[in-house]
Motif scaffolding. Structure first.
Motif, PDB file in Angstrom:
ATOM      1  N   GLN A  72       0.830  -1.203   0.000  1.00  0.00           N
ATOM      2  CA  GLN A  72       0.000   0.000   0.000  1.00  0.00           C
ATOM      3  C   GLN A  72       0.865   1.255   0.000  1.00  0.00           C
ATOM      4  OE1 GLN A  72      -3.404   0.153  -0.258  1.00  0.00           O
ATOM      5  NE2 GLN A  72      -2.977   2.320  -0.583  1.00  0.00           N
ATOM      6  N   GLU A  73       1.966   1.194   0.711  1.00  0.00           N
ATOM      7  CA  GLU A  73       2.827   2.376   0.790  1.00  0.00           C
ATOM      8  C   GLU A  73       3.512   2.632  -0.544  1.00  0.00           C
ATOM      9  OE1 GLU A  73       5.389   1.922   4.134  1.00  0.00           O
ATOM     10  OE2 GLU A  73       3.850   2.677   5.502  1.00  0.00           O
ATOM     11  N   GLU A  75       2.243   1.869  -3.368  1.00  0.00           N
ATOM     12  CA  GLU A  75       1.177   2.398  -4.216  1.00  0.00           C
ATOM     13  C   GLU A  75       0.949   3.884  -3.927  1.00  0.00           C
ATOM     14  OE1 GLU A  75      -2.325  -0.082  -4.463  1.00  0.00           O
ATOM     15  OE2 GLU A  75      -3.569   1.673  -4.744  1.00  0.00           O
ATOM     16  N   ASP A  76       0.913   4.215  -2.659  1.00  0.00           N
ATOM     17  CA  ASP A  76       0.749   5.622  -2.279  1.00  0.00           C
ATOM     18  C   ASP A  76       1.849   6.473  -2.890  1.00  0.00           C
ATOM     19  OD1 ASP A  76      -1.461   5.060  -0.753  1.00  0.00           O
ATOM     20  OD2 ASP A  76      -0.352   4.888   1.117  1.00  0.00           O
ATOM     21  N   GLN A  80       1.712   9.599  -5.598  1.00  0.00           N
ATOM     22  CA  GLN A  80       2.245  10.931  -5.287  1.00  0.00           C
ATOM     23  C   GLN A  80       3.302  11.350  -6.295  1.00  0.00           C
ATOM     24  OE1 GLN A  80       3.544  10.746  -1.147  1.00  0.00           O
ATOM     25  NE2 GLN A  80       1.718   9.553  -0.702  1.00  0.00           N
ATOM     26  N   PRO A 165       1.261   8.937   4.891  1.00  0.00           N
ATOM     27  CA  PRO A 165       0.271   8.480   3.917  1.00  0.00           C
ATOM     28  C   PRO A 165      -0.725   7.548   4.580  1.00  0.00           C
ATOM     29  CG  PRO A 165       2.499   8.189   3.112  1.00  0.00           C
ATOM     30  CD  PRO A 165       2.601   8.554   4.561  1.00  0.00           C
ATOM     31  N   SER A 167      -2.920   4.427   4.770  1.00  0.00           N
ATOM     32  CA  SER A 167      -2.946   3.103   4.168  1.00  0.00           C
ATOM     33  C   SER A 167      -4.384   2.647   4.019  1.00  0.00           C
ATOM     34  CB  SER A 167      -2.190   2.119   5.046  1.00  0.00           C
ATOM     35  OG  SER A 167      -0.839   2.472   5.072  1.00  0.00           O
ATOM     36  N   SER A 172      -5.291   7.351  -2.645  1.00  0.00           N
ATOM     37  CA  SER A 172      -4.146   7.216  -1.773  1.00  0.00           C
ATOM     38  C   SER A 172      -3.309   8.469  -1.710  1.00  0.00           C
ATOM     39  CB  SER A 172      -3.306   6.047  -2.241  1.00  0.00           C
ATOM     40  OG  SER A 172      -3.010   6.189  -3.597  1.00  0.00           O
ATOM     41  N   THR A 173      -3.714   9.512  -2.421  1.00  0.00           N
ATOM     42  CA  THR A 173      -2.930  10.738  -2.355  1.00  0.00           C
ATOM     43  C   THR A 173      -3.312  11.568  -1.140  1.00  0.00           C
ATOM     44  OG1 THR A 173      -4.505  11.653  -3.869  1.00  0.00           O
ATOM     45  CG2 THR A 173      -2.396  11.005  -4.770  1.00  0.00           C
TER      46      THR A 173
END
Length: 275
Positions: A72-73, A75-76, A80, A165, A167, A172-173
DNA sequence: AAATACCGCAACCGCACACAG
DNA sequence: TCTGTGTGCGGTTGCGGTATT
């Protein structure tokens, strides 16, 4: 009529690589390095063009590749970085250790893009176009802060929130902000495009000269403090990383950074990211 | 079980750029 | 300055696996 590919000209093999070919390529590069890619297939005994060898090595055979699904991180971070850099996949990949531009590009096109669209966010512009999540509601709310360090209904400057960020949320932005000034200890969300980037906070991403420098993802104990940005003591990500890891990055010249990302990765691998 | 649709990913294509001669 | 070659990058294609009908 377009020109023929290099493989066509030389009647070289195309398509999927066999395990034997992989083995030859890995053995050759491990022993001698790749040097000139055009000479690699010849020296390694492969019926492939240099371009194909390069791609295979970079995208699949490199020993430092992470493989597996994106966290997830990650992806975040991709979202960004994409907001800042656009489709500069190689630059984005340079900030995600163990990931390739091709991998990120594929993941973006097959997964992230859809998620963003489902959330009413234009994946190209990152603009909110449909259903408004919390951040968008805050944006249009007249009581919303016009400065980041104020909360709605609170005219007092706030203690610095910790930014990390979120999760497991889409889009996710968004960043989740928590801190003593957050009434009731609740959390609110800010959309990076509207506030963080516009306010200049995240412009350092643009300025980063160091390719191959992995960004620190969220987590303890290195969460960014807004006050550090606001009061001018903001560390560049390079300095920040250096301090955090006690690791000095090299030159920021194009040549050297490219050399880092292309051929020196095995010699200069930074500390593993704190995921 | 077979046919079809869908999806993810590896690899190719073609363009742009850097650089040497 | 021009040209050829090597390299890197982003876009696209097509194969193979999986899900659905």
């Amino acid at each position: 009529m377009g020109r023929q590919s290099c493989c066509y000209k030389q009647k070289l093999r195309k398509g999927l690589w066999s395990p034997e070919e992989d083995e030859k390529l890995v053995e050759h590069i491990t022993k001698y390095g790749h040097g000139s890619w055009t000479s690699v297939p010849k020296l390694a005994g492969l019926q492939r063009c240099g371009k194909s060898c390069r791609l295979r090595w970079i995208n699949y055979l490199r020993p430092d590749l992470k493989r597996g699904t994106f966290s997830q991180e990650e992806e975040d971070l991709i979202v960004q970085l994409h907001e800042v850099m656009g489709n500069k996949w190689s630059q984005i990949a340079a900030r995600l250790p163990g990931r390739t531009d091709n991998e990120i590009k594929n993941y973006w096109n097959s997964c992230i893009k859809k998620k963003l669209m489902q959330s009413g966010i234009n994946p190209s512009t990152h603009a909110v176009e449909a259903a408004a999540p919390v951040a968008e509601a805050m944006r249009s709310d007249s009581s919303a802060p016009n400065s980041m360090n104020h909360f709605p209904g609170n005219s007092e400057p706030l203690p610095p929130p910790v930014v990390s960020p979120i999760s497991n949320t889409v889009p996710s932005t968004y960043f989740r902000c928590s801190g003593a000034g957050n009434p009731g200890g609740s959390q609110f969300e800010l959309q990076s495009s509207g506030l963080l980037f516009d306010s200049g906070i995240l412009q350092w991403l643009d300025l980063l000269p160091n390719k191959g420098v992995p960004l620190h993802l969220s987590g303890e104990p290195e969460d960014l403090k807004w006050s550090e940005y606001l009061n001018g003591t903001t560390l560049s990500i390079k300095d920040w990383e250096s301090q955090a890891h006690g690791w000095q990055y090299g030159s920021s010249s194009k040549e050297e950074s490219q050399a880092f990302s292309e051929s020196s990765w095995h010699e200069m691998q930074p500390p593993p990211p704190q995921l």
